[in-house]
Design a protein around this motif. Sequence first.
Motif, PDB file in Angstrom:
ATOM      1  N   ARG A   1      13.726 -15.288 -14.639  1.00 28.17           N
ATOM      2  CA  ARG A   1      14.069 -16.482 -14.787  1.00 28.17           C
ATOM      3  C   ARG A   1      14.713 -17.223 -13.462  1.00 28.17           C
ATOM      4  N   ILE A   2      15.488 -15.594 -12.607  1.00 32.00           N
ATOM      5  CA  ILE A   2      16.229 -16.588 -11.218  1.00 32.00           C
ATOM      6  C   ILE A   2      15.176 -16.882 -10.415  1.00 32.00           C
ATOM      7  N   CYS A   3      14.410 -16.348 -10.379  1.00 27.13           N
ATOM      8  CA  CYS A   3      13.007 -16.433  -9.105  1.00 27.13           C
ATOM      9  C   CYS A   3      12.198 -17.656 -10.020  1.00 27.13           C
ATOM     10  N   ALA A   4      11.796 -18.374 -11.035  1.00 23.03           N
ATOM     11  CA  ALA A   4      11.336 -18.822 -11.416  1.00 23.03           C
ATOM     12  C   ALA A   4      10.767 -20.329 -10.690  1.00 23.03           C
ATOM     13  N   LEU A   5       9.688 -20.340 -10.590  1.00 15.04           N
ATOM     14  CA  LEU A   5       8.924 -21.723 -10.794  1.00 15.04           C
ATOM     15  C   LEU A   5       9.003 -22.593 -11.492  1.00 15.04           C
ATOM     16  N   PRO A   6       8.895 -23.991 -10.688  1.00 16.32           N
ATOM     17  CA  PRO A   6       9.326 -25.174 -12.159  1.00 16.32           C
ATOM     18  C   PRO A   6       7.638 -25.006 -12.913  1.00 16.32           C
TER      19      PRO A   6
ATOM     20  N   PHE B   1      19.569 -22.510 -15.270  1.00 15.08           N
ATOM     21  CA  PHE B   1      20.145 -20.732 -14.195  1.00 15.08           C
ATOM     22  C   PHE B   1      18.783 -20.689 -13.824  1.00 15.08           C
ATOM     23  N   SER B   2      18.231 -20.862 -13.809  1.00 14.79           N
ATOM     24  CA  SER B   2      17.080 -20.734 -12.755  1.00 14.79           C
ATOM     25  C   SER B   2      17.419 -21.745 -11.056  1.00 14.79           C
ATOM     26  N   LEU B   3      17.749 -23.039 -11.294  1.00 15.75           N
ATOM     27  CA  LEU B   3      17.799 -24.293 -10.699  1.00 15.75           C
ATOM     28  C   LEU B   3      19.425 -23.833  -9.765  1.00 15.75           C
TER      29      LEU B   3
END
Length: 302
Positions: free
Chosen positions: A171-176, A184-186
Amino acid sequence: MVYCFYFMHTKENTMNLCDLNNIRTLLGRHGFHFSKAMGQNFLIDASIPQAIAEHCGADENCGVLEIGPGIGCLTEQLARRAGQVVSVELDRRLLPVLEETLSEYENVSIVSGDIMKLDIAALVDTHFSGLTPLVCANLPYNITTPVLSALIDSGRFQRLTVMIQKEVAQRICALPGTADYGAFSLYMQFYTQPELLFDVPPDCFTPQPKVTSAVLRCTARKAPPVDVADVPFFFQVVRAAFALRRKTLLNALSAAFGSRLRKDELSALLDACGFSPTVRGETLGLAEFARLTAHLQAALKH
């Protein structure tokens, strides 16, 4: 009550802290039993703490904050590399265990307390004067998000290298536009550059967790990747966009700001940003949210 103790050099510790038999003997000698509530899972693969410590990049010029040292298998790897290691342990039952396993290392100190109740900035300033502050830890799954937020909000660390649940790391590294992408990614990508390094399967632990872990390295940005005039408002907009994830961005913003802006005004605002009327918040990146925030601020001031 929080207290800190330091280790004085005695004799060399030759115990393999990832050997299952050694772990059982050590914990049995101290009458320790695992706590599910604290999410305690100890590594039994010696290559993992060594790899985590290597990836964190610590050397003699660094001070490393560790959270949840357990019996000290990662701690000793950090102590061999860093100038100073401070480990925060909530479970007081582990203090005598750590006193035994880390007796070799003069550059390790243990703080007994809850990391969420400590003044992290003060802790760093006290223990790491003249050193580059880093974080390296096997974080308990149940406090991952608030701990990472607190560490970043302290504004003290150059880099955070943590082992966490793989799902959270993704989730932390996820892309749009992906299923894992969220507020939390943002947040993490605004303040850091996250990298997912490697997975750690359940059979590397005792007791075995039900999920796969992953090691994540987050390097603090020297400046935000986008220009934002009001950071708290920026994240208010981000949270609003994801609060109604299945709804369009227009409906999500209407729910959050509808008392101040009419829906037609919000629709015009999205058009001014160059967004489709049916766009969803989960498709926007940092730059798009920065543009949206600027337009929203301007509209709300009129």
